[in-house]
Structure formats: C-alpha cells, structure tokens
Design a protein around this motif. Structure first.
Motif, mmCIF file in Angstrom:
data_model
loop_
_atom_site.group_PDB
_atom_site.id
_atom_site.type_symbol
_atom_site.label_atom_id
_atom_site.label_comp_id
_atom_site.label_asym_id
_atom_site.label_seq_id
_atom_site.Cartn_x
_atom_site.Cartn_y
_atom_site.Cartn_z
ATOM 1 N N ILE A 55 44.837 35.149 54.000
ATOM 2 C CA ILE A 55 44.214 34.933 55.314
ATOM 3 C C ILE A 55 42.814 34.355 55.134
ATOM 4 C CG2 ILE A 55 43.269 36.108 57.349
ATOM 5 C CD1 ILE A 55 45.657 38.106 57.035
ATOM 6 N N ASN A 56 42.115 34.862 54.116
ATOM 7 C CA ASN A 56 40.764 34.395 53.816
ATOM 8 C C ASN A 56 40.747 32.981 53.227
ATOM 9 O OD1 ASN A 56 38.569 34.673 51.203
ATOM 10 N ND2 ASN A 56 37.752 35.012 53.245
ATOM 11 N N GLY A 57 41.899 32.500 52.784
ATOM 12 C CA GLY A 57 41.951 31.197 52.119
ATOM 13 C C GLY A 57 41.235 31.187 50.790
ATOM 14 N N ALA A 58 41.265 32.324 50.099
ATOM 15 C CA ALA A 58 40.490 32.474 48.868
ATOM 16 C C ALA A 58 40.953 31.509 47.783
ATOM 17 C CB ALA A 58 40.585 33.911 48.366
ATOM 18 N N ARG A 59 39.977 30.867 47.152
ATOM 19 C CA ARG A 59 40.222 30.027 45.980
ATOM 20 C C ARG A 59 39.635 30.672 44.724
ATOM 21 N NH1 ARG A 59 41.755 25.014 47.846
ATOM 22 N NH2 ARG A 59 41.444 24.061 45.807
ATOM 23 N N ARG A 60 38.648 31.545 44.919
ATOM 24 C CA ARG A 60 38.021 32.264 43.802
ATOM 25 C C ARG A 60 37.965 33.743 44.162
ATOM 26 N NH1 ARG A 60 35.049 30.536 39.989
ATOM 27 N NH2 ARG A 60 33.348 31.987 40.386
ATOM 28 N N ILE A 61 38.567 34.558 43.303
ATOM 29 C CA ILE A 61 38.639 36.002 43.548
ATOM 30 C C ILE A 61 37.995 36.740 42.384
ATOM 31 C CG2 ILE A 61 40.188 37.990 43.833
ATOM 32 C CD1 ILE A 61 42.206 36.140 45.163
ATOM 33 N N LEU A 62 37.272 37.801 42.724
ATOM 34 C CA LEU A 62 36.676 38.692 41.729
ATOM 35 C C LEU A 62 37.251 40.084 41.935
ATOM 36 C CD1 LEU A 62 34.492 39.449 39.570
ATOM 37 C CD2 LEU A 62 32.892 39.770 41.481
ATOM 38 N N GLU A 63 37.696 40.689 40.839
ATOM 39 C CA GLU A 63 38.216 42.060 40.887
ATOM 40 C C GLU A 63 37.406 42.920 39.933
ATOM 41 O OE1 GLU A 63 42.575 44.097 40.618
ATOM 42 O OE2 GLU A 63 42.007 42.869 38.887
ATOM 43 N N ILE A 64 36.989 44.086 40.393
ATOM 44 C CA ILE A 64 36.271 45.040 39.545
ATOM 45 C C ILE A 64 37.192 46.231 39.314
ATOM 46 C CG2 ILE A 64 34.207 46.463 39.282
ATOM 47 C CD1 ILE A 64 32.800 44.609 41.256
ATOM 48 N N GLY A 65 37.699 46.333 38.098
ATOM 49 C CA GLY A 65 38.656 47.374 37.749
ATOM 50 C C GLY A 65 40.058 46.794 37.597
ATOM 51 N N THR A 66 40.415 46.386 36.389
ATOM 52 C CA THR A 66 41.695 45.718 36.157
ATOM 53 C C THR A 66 42.841 46.696 35.958
ATOM 54 O OG1 THR A 66 40.398 44.083 34.907
ATOM 55 C CG2 THR A 66 42.792 43.868 34.844
ATOM 56 N N LEU A 67 42.582 47.777 35.226
ATOM 57 C CA LEU A 67 43.606 48.730 34.794
ATOM 58 C C LEU A 67 44.721 47.942 34.092
ATOM 59 C CD1 LEU A 67 44.044 51.805 34.842
ATOM 60 C CD2 LEU A 67 45.474 51.497 36.858
ATOM 61 N N GLY A 68 45.965 48.017 34.578
ATOM 62 C CA GLY A 68 47.059 47.302 33.929
ATOM 63 C C GLY A 68 47.381 45.961 34.538
ATOM 64 N N GLY A 69 46.571 45.501 35.476
ATOM 65 C CA GLY A 69 46.749 44.176 36.046
ATOM 66 C C GLY A 69 47.669 44.107 37.251
ATOM 67 N N TYR A 70 48.096 45.258 37.774
ATOM 68 C CA TYR A 70 49.036 45.252 38.902
ATOM 69 C C TYR A 70 48.437 44.587 40.139
ATOM 70 C CZ TYR A 70 52.437 47.052 42.307
ATOM 71 O OH TYR A 70 53.384 47.165 43.303
ATOM 72 N N SER A 71 47.252 45.032 40.545
ATOM 73 C CA SER A 71 46.619 44.420 41.718
ATOM 74 C C SER A 71 46.171 42.993 41.430
ATOM 75 C CB SER A 71 45.437 45.266 42.214
ATOM 76 O OG SER A 71 44.503 45.488 41.174
ATOM 77 N N ALA A 72 45.826 42.710 40.172
ATOM 78 C CA ALA A 72 45.446 41.337 39.809
ATOM 79 C C ALA A 72 46.617 40.378 40.016
ATOM 80 C CB ALA A 72 44.962 41.282 38.362
ATOM 81 N N TYR A 94 42.971 48.823 28.008
ATOM 82 C CA TYR A 94 43.547 48.519 29.323
ATOM 83 C C TYR A 94 43.570 47.009 29.538
ATOM 84 C CZ TYR A 94 42.694 53.470 30.619
ATOM 85 O OH TYR A 94 42.689 54.833 30.682
ATOM 86 N N ALA A 95 42.485 46.350 29.136
ATOM 87 C CA ALA A 95 42.402 44.897 29.311
ATOM 88 C C ALA A 95 43.526 44.193 28.561
ATOM 89 C CB ALA A 95 41.040 44.393 28.851
ATOM 90 N N ASP A 96 43.853 44.678 27.356
ATOM 91 C CA ASP A 96 44.938 44.075 26.585
ATOM 92 C C ASP A 96 46.273 44.251 27.304
ATOM 93 O OD1 ASP A 96 43.293 43.176 24.571
ATOM 94 O OD2 ASP A 96 43.644 44.895 23.251
ATOM 95 N N VAL A 97 46.511 45.436 27.862
ATOM 96 C CA VAL A 97 47.739 45.676 28.623
ATOM 97 C C VAL A 97 47.797 44.725 29.814
ATOM 98 C CG1 VAL A 97 49.017 47.342 30.039
ATOM 99 C CG2 VAL A 97 47.928 48.089 27.906
ATOM 100 N N ALA A 98 46.682 44.595 30.516
ATOM 101 C CA ALA A 98 46.630 43.723 31.692
ATOM 102 C C ALA A 98 46.896 42.273 31.315
ATOM 103 C CB ALA A 98 45.269 43.848 32.383
ATOM 104 N N ARG A 99 46.292 41.811 30.231
ATOM 105 C CA ARG A 99 46.515 40.424 29.813
ATOM 106 C C ARG A 99 47.991 40.178 29.512
ATOM 107 N NH1 ARG A 99 41.629 41.498 26.586
ATOM 108 N NH2 ARG A 99 39.830 40.611 27.705
ATOM 109 N N GLY A 100 48.636 41.156 28.869
ATOM 110 C CA GLY A 100 50.055 41.021 28.595
ATOM 111 C C GLY A 100 50.879 40.967 29.863
ATOM 112 N N ASN A 101 50.532 41.804 30.836
ATOM 113 C CA ASN A 101 51.256 41.819 32.112
ATOM 114 C C ASN A 101 51.042 40.527 32.889
ATOM 115 O OD1 ASN A 101 52.369 44.378 31.710
ATOM 116 N ND2 ASN A 101 50.615 45.414 32.663
ATOM 117 N N LEU A 102 49.817 40.020 32.853
ATOM 118 C CA LEU A 102 49.527 38.774 33.558
ATOM 119 C C LEU A 102 50.233 37.591 32.899
ATOM 120 C CD1 LEU A 102 45.775 39.561 34.131
ATOM 121 C CD2 LEU A 102 47.378 39.036 35.970
#
Length: 229
Positions: A55-72, A94-102
């Motif tokens: 809805i926001n038409g976002a082209r650049r997103i910032l997330e604080i708190g990756t965990l396993g990358g689900y919300s990312a 956690y970052a390594d898990v997230a990178r793998g999931n992404l």
C-alpha cells in the motif's frame, strides 16, 4: 478458553486468506531446527505487513530484528523488481539462518542481512549517507525501541511508514507499576512518538496465535537527517 478462541480465529484467517507457501514453511522449519525462539510474526500478521508495504509503494525497506527471516520474506515480496530490504540482526547465528532462508526463497538479491548491534548498524547507515527508507519494521529488543525510533527517523522521509511490533506485552504496558526494562522502553517509545512533531502515530492491540500484543504505526510527515536538518 480465550486463548483457544484466539488461536482458532488466527488459524481460520490464515487458512482462508494466506495461501500455503513452501518457502515460508521451510523458513519456520529451518528456524525451529536451529532452535530459534518461535517469536516470529504469525502468518496473517506477516501478510498484514506485506500489504502495508505494498500500500505504501515501498521500494526500500528497513527491518530491525531479522531472527530467521520469516518477516523479511513477507516484506521483501512486497518490493518491486528493483526494490531492496536491509535487515539488522545482532546474533550472527540467527543471521546465517535467515540468509539461508532468504536464499531458499529466491530473495538473496533483494535482501541484505547486516550483523551487529542494531543501534550501531543504524548509526553506520546514517554516517554513510544511506538514502531514506520507505517502510521500516521494528521488531527487536523492546528496551531499545526509543533509540531505534530516534535513529530511524533520521533514515526516513516524508511519507515513510514505521511499524513497531510487540508494544502491548500481554497488557503489561497498562500496569503503571510495571518497571520491567521492556515496558520502560516501550513507554519511552510512545512518549517519543507523542512528542515528535514529525510522527503521526496510533497503536492497536492484537490477540491471536502470538498471544495478546499489538502494533504501533507511524507516518513520518517531515524527514530528519543525520545532521538534524
């Protein structure tokens, strides 16, 4: 009984409106296998964030708190082809898990996971002149929410949307005698929102599979920079 009903309604929403998704399911499975805490957003909440970013038409997103990358994954899928997401995670495992999931979700080209304390990463983004973000999702240690707000405002522009998760804490926010660091941090966060002219904000409570909690949502009406101009 109430919790059972909350869960049943969340399950109904997810079955009706959130299509089965192998990449998201795999991300949850990989996170569980790596023994990450199951504190990711629920499927219907993930889609809520996805729709807000669209809805926001976002082209650049910032997330604080990756965990396993689900919300990312949810957020990155809201981006256009040339969009990008930067996610900050303090725990390198956690970052390594997230990178793998992404990567498994085919999103490595859109998402960068930066490791280190989030406040320090935000300060470095400001120092390096990073362009403003269109959508910001805060879902990390609650005691630091005031710092995250102060810094993300400097990475915003007019129209940037800032969403913060877990701001109700099972109702503990409403107990004036509660002095837990998380609650003190969230109270300070709301006080900052209330006294920041650039922030037009509200908050809602949620109940469901993740218990009793809530989101705040802010639209930035005037940008700030690292120099405060």
């Amino acid at each position: 009984m109430a919790t059972e009903l909350w869960n049943a309604v969340d399950e109904y929403f997810s079955r009706a409106l959130v299509k089965p998704d192998p990449a998201l399911d795999a991300a949850l499975e990989a996170s569980a296998k790596a023994r990450l805490r199951a504190i990711n957003v629920a499927p219907n909440q993930g889609k809520f964030l996805h729709l807000l970013a669209k809805i926001n038409g976002a082209r650049r997103i910032l997330e604080i708190g990756t965990l396993g990358g689900y919300s990312a994954i949810w957020l990155a899928r809201a981006l256009p082809e040339d969009g990008s997401l930067v996610s900050l995670e303090a725990n390198p495992d956690y970052a390594d898990v997230a990178r793998g999931n992404l990567a498994a979700a085919g999103l490595s080209g859109k998402v960068s996971v930066l490791t280190g304390l989030a406040a320090e990463s935000l300060e470095e983004l400001i120092r390096s002149g990073t362009p403003p973000f269109d959508f910001i999702f805060i879902d990390a240690d609650k005691s630091s929410y005031p710092d995250y707000l102060r810094l993300t405002l400097q990475l915003s522009r007019p129209g940037t949307v800032i969403v913060a998760d877990n701001v109700v804490r099972s109702g503990r926010l409403g107990d004036p005698n509660n002095r837990e660091p998380d609650i003190i941090g969230i109270r300070s966060f709301f006080q900052m929102l209330a006294t920041t002219p650039e922030a037009d904000s509200t908050a809602i409570q949620t109940v469901g599979a993740k218990g009793w909690d809530g989101f705040s949502i802010t639209i930035v009406s005037a940008s700030q920079t690292a120099t405060g101009s």
